[in-house]
Motif scaffolding. Structure first.
Motif, PDB file in Angstrom:
ATOM      1  N   MET A   1     -14.359  -3.020   6.859  1.00 58.11           N
ATOM      2  CA  MET A   1     -13.274  -2.083   6.255  1.00 58.11           C
ATOM      3  C   MET A   1     -13.348  -0.561   6.972  1.00 58.11           C
ATOM      4  O   MET A   1     -14.366  -0.037   7.485  1.00 58.11           O
ATOM      5  CB  MET A   1     -13.733  -1.694   4.863  1.00 58.11           C
ATOM      6  CG  MET A   1     -12.600  -1.155   4.121  1.00 58.11           C
ATOM      7  SD  MET A   1     -12.648  -0.965   2.366  1.00 58.11           S
ATOM      8  CE  MET A   1     -12.596  -2.401   1.863  1.00 58.11           C
ATOM      9  N   ALA A  15      -5.164   2.921   4.468  1.00 57.01           N
ATOM     10  CA  ALA A  15      -4.312   2.336   3.463  1.00 57.01           C
ATOM     11  C   ALA A  15      -5.483   1.292   2.962  1.00 57.01           C
ATOM     12  O   ALA A  15      -5.628   1.215   1.539  1.00 57.01           O
ATOM     13  CB  ALA A  15      -3.267   1.694   3.849  1.00 57.01           C
ATOM     14  N   GLU A  16      -6.301   0.436   3.465  1.00 59.94           N
ATOM     15  CA  GLU A  16      -6.942  -0.581   2.767  1.00 59.94           C
ATOM     16  C   GLU A  16      -8.080  -0.108   1.983  1.00 59.94           C
ATOM     17  O   GLU A  16      -8.425  -0.526   0.821  1.00 59.94           O
ATOM     18  CB  GLU A  16      -7.331  -1.690   3.745  1.00 59.94           C
ATOM     19  CG  GLU A  16      -8.221  -1.278   5.038  1.00 59.94           C
ATOM     20  CD  GLU A  16      -7.526  -0.706   5.991  1.00 59.94           C
ATOM     21  OE1 GLU A  16      -8.434  -0.670   7.102  1.00 59.94           O
ATOM     22  OE2 GLU A  16      -6.370  -0.191   6.136  1.00 59.94           O
ATOM     23  N   ILE A  19      -6.665   1.566  -0.986  1.00 61.28           N
ATOM     24  CA  ILE A  19      -6.563   0.622  -2.091  1.00 61.28           C
ATOM     25  C   ILE A  19      -7.623   0.183  -2.912  1.00 61.28           C
ATOM     26  O   ILE A  19      -7.648   0.030  -3.934  1.00 61.28           O
ATOM     27  CB  ILE A  19      -5.558  -0.403  -1.555  1.00 61.28           C
ATOM     28  CG1 ILE A  19      -4.099  -0.139  -1.126  1.00 61.28           C
ATOM     29  CG2 ILE A  19      -5.368  -1.656  -2.616  1.00 61.28           C
ATOM     30  CD1 ILE A  19      -3.304  -0.863  -0.244  1.00 61.28           C
ATOM     31  N   ALA A  20      -8.611  -0.086  -2.115  1.00 57.55           N
ATOM     32  CA  ALA A  20      -9.894  -0.416  -2.466  1.00 57.55           C
ATOM     33  C   ALA A  20     -10.628   0.027  -3.683  1.00 57.55           C
ATOM     34  O   ALA A  20     -10.991  -0.006  -4.708  1.00 57.55           O
ATOM     35  CB  ALA A  20     -10.952  -0.769  -1.412  1.00 57.55           C
ATOM     36  N   SER A  56      -2.598  10.168   3.662  1.00 58.43           N
ATOM     37  CA  SER A  56      -2.608   8.853   3.956  1.00 58.43           C
ATOM     38  C   SER A  56      -1.171   8.465   4.376  1.00 58.43           C
ATOM     39  O   SER A  56       0.084   8.764   4.064  1.00 58.43           O
ATOM     40  CB  SER A  56      -3.084   8.226   2.724  1.00 58.43           C
ATOM     41  OG  SER A  56      -2.867   6.591   2.739  1.00 58.43           O
ATOM     42  N   ILE A  58      -0.035   5.420   3.859  1.00 59.80           N
ATOM     43  CA  ILE A  58       0.191   4.292   3.130  1.00 59.80           C
ATOM     44  C   ILE A  58       1.819   4.054   2.580  1.00 59.80           C
ATOM     45  O   ILE A  58       2.364   5.322   2.221  1.00 59.80           O
ATOM     46  CB  ILE A  58      -0.773   4.104   1.787  1.00 59.80           C
ATOM     47  CG1 ILE A  58      -0.388   2.781   1.073  1.00 59.80           C
ATOM     48  CG2 ILE A  58      -0.333   5.250   0.617  1.00 59.80           C
ATOM     49  CD1 ILE A  58      -1.638   2.609  -0.033  1.00 59.80           C
ATOM     50  N   LEU A  63       3.226  -2.905  -0.400  1.00 56.90           N
ATOM     51  CA  LEU A  63       2.066  -3.375  -1.212  1.00 56.90           C
ATOM     52  C   LEU A  63       2.243  -4.842  -1.319  1.00 56.90           C
ATOM     53  O   LEU A  63       3.432  -5.218  -2.057  1.00 56.90           O
ATOM     54  CB  LEU A  63       1.682  -2.685  -2.119  1.00 56.90           C
ATOM     55  CG  LEU A  63       1.213  -1.222  -2.032  1.00 56.90           C
ATOM     56  CD1 LEU A  63       0.837  -0.333  -3.352  1.00 56.90           C
ATOM     57  CD2 LEU A  63      -0.013  -1.180  -0.985  1.00 56.90           C
TER      58      LEU A  63
END
Length: 284
Positions: A1, A15-16, A19-20, A56, A58, A63
């Motif tokens: 990650m 982004a990942e 989100i986590a 970010s 994102i 999504l």
């Protein structure tokens, strides 16, 4: 990650990873017994806001479906927690001898001051200097935007505040009751804005709070209704969200504003959360 990156002194959140973190916080929020203000509630929402205001790239529109569902649930939880926070502080302030002197006790007061200043500047630049009548839709038990606007920016304007909750309006009335000037210039009406028709045509400017219309369909329906009944040349200020801030509030896009002339869209990069979309109803 991926790990956070430093850009211009701020932490850039991939982004990942973002989100986590948000998924984890939302799971913890869902496990709470209540969303009333408490140490666990305050801690989780503080973490969430800090995450969502980090730089970010994102794009929430892209999504996956499961993350979209989580986001919709989280927005509703944020709205509920925000309402309960306002309710608690408004109840507390109305018991003090001079409630208006203690508004800064509210945790997000400075955020509202910054947002109101930003919105006033945007309105001023659009030519809306000192409107005679302003409506605020979704004012809640602590109508801070109306109070700050009336006190600092629109000192002769008459404000009509609409909310569906009579108990919220009762507290809001008590909050300003000791201030003679605001008491004269502010009204609080309990109703669904979809039931307000001809009266919408009496306003120079209408504010639509971010949490009025939680789903896209509901929000677009409200925008269409306001456009139908507001006066030609009238200004509508819609609060929206952008980037990661859209995990906290619904997004309004230009496609949702058909029939309006878009005057300005502003996305803050500081600790202010809401974007501001300013539109005008054309004069036919």
């Amino acid at each position: 990650m991926a790990s956070p990156q430093q850009t211009t002194g701020k932490t850039y959140m991939p982004a990942e990873l973002l989100i986590a973190h948000i998924v984890k916080i939302q799971a913890s929020i869902s496990n709470l017994e209540s969303l009333r203000p408490s140490k666990p509630v305050n801690s989780l929402f503080t973490q969430l806001v800090k995450l969502c205001t980090l730089p970010s790239s994102i794009d929430v529109q892209r999504l996956p479906a499961d993350v979209q569902r989580m986001r919709e649930s989280l927005i509703r939880q944020c709205g509920q927690a925000e309402g309960l926070l306002e309710l608690e502080f408004s109840t507390h302030l109305t018991k003090l001898p001079h409630p208006m002197s203690h508004l800064n006790l509210f945790p997000y007061y400075t955020n509202y001051v910054k947002l109101a200043s930003m919105e006033h500047q945007i309105l001023f630049e659009s030519g809306m200097m000192q409107p005679k009548r302003v409506a605020f839709v979704g004012s809640g038990p602590m109508p801070l935007t109306s109070i700050i606007m009336a006190t600092h920016h629109m000192k002769s304007t008459h404000f009509i505040n609409y909310d569906v909750d009579e108990s919220a309006n009762i507290l809001a009335r008590q909050l300003i009751a000791m201030d003679d000037d605001l008491e004269k210039r502010m009204e609080f009406k309990t109703c669904d804005i979809m039931d307000v028709k001809e009266e919408l045509g009496s306003f120079d400017c209408i504010f639509l709070a971010a949490l009025v219309g939680m789903s896209k369909e509901e929000k677009v329906g409200i925008l269409d209704h306001i456009r139908e009944y507001m006066k030609g040349g009238g200004i509508l200020l819609v609060r929206s969200a952008n980037g990661a801030r859209a995990f906290l509030y619904p997004i309004i896009e230009e496609d949702d504003l058909h029939g309006f002339e878009v005057l300005s869209i502003f996305h803050p990069t500081n600790d202010v959360i809401n974007s501001v979309v300013l539109v005008r109803k054309p004069v036919y």
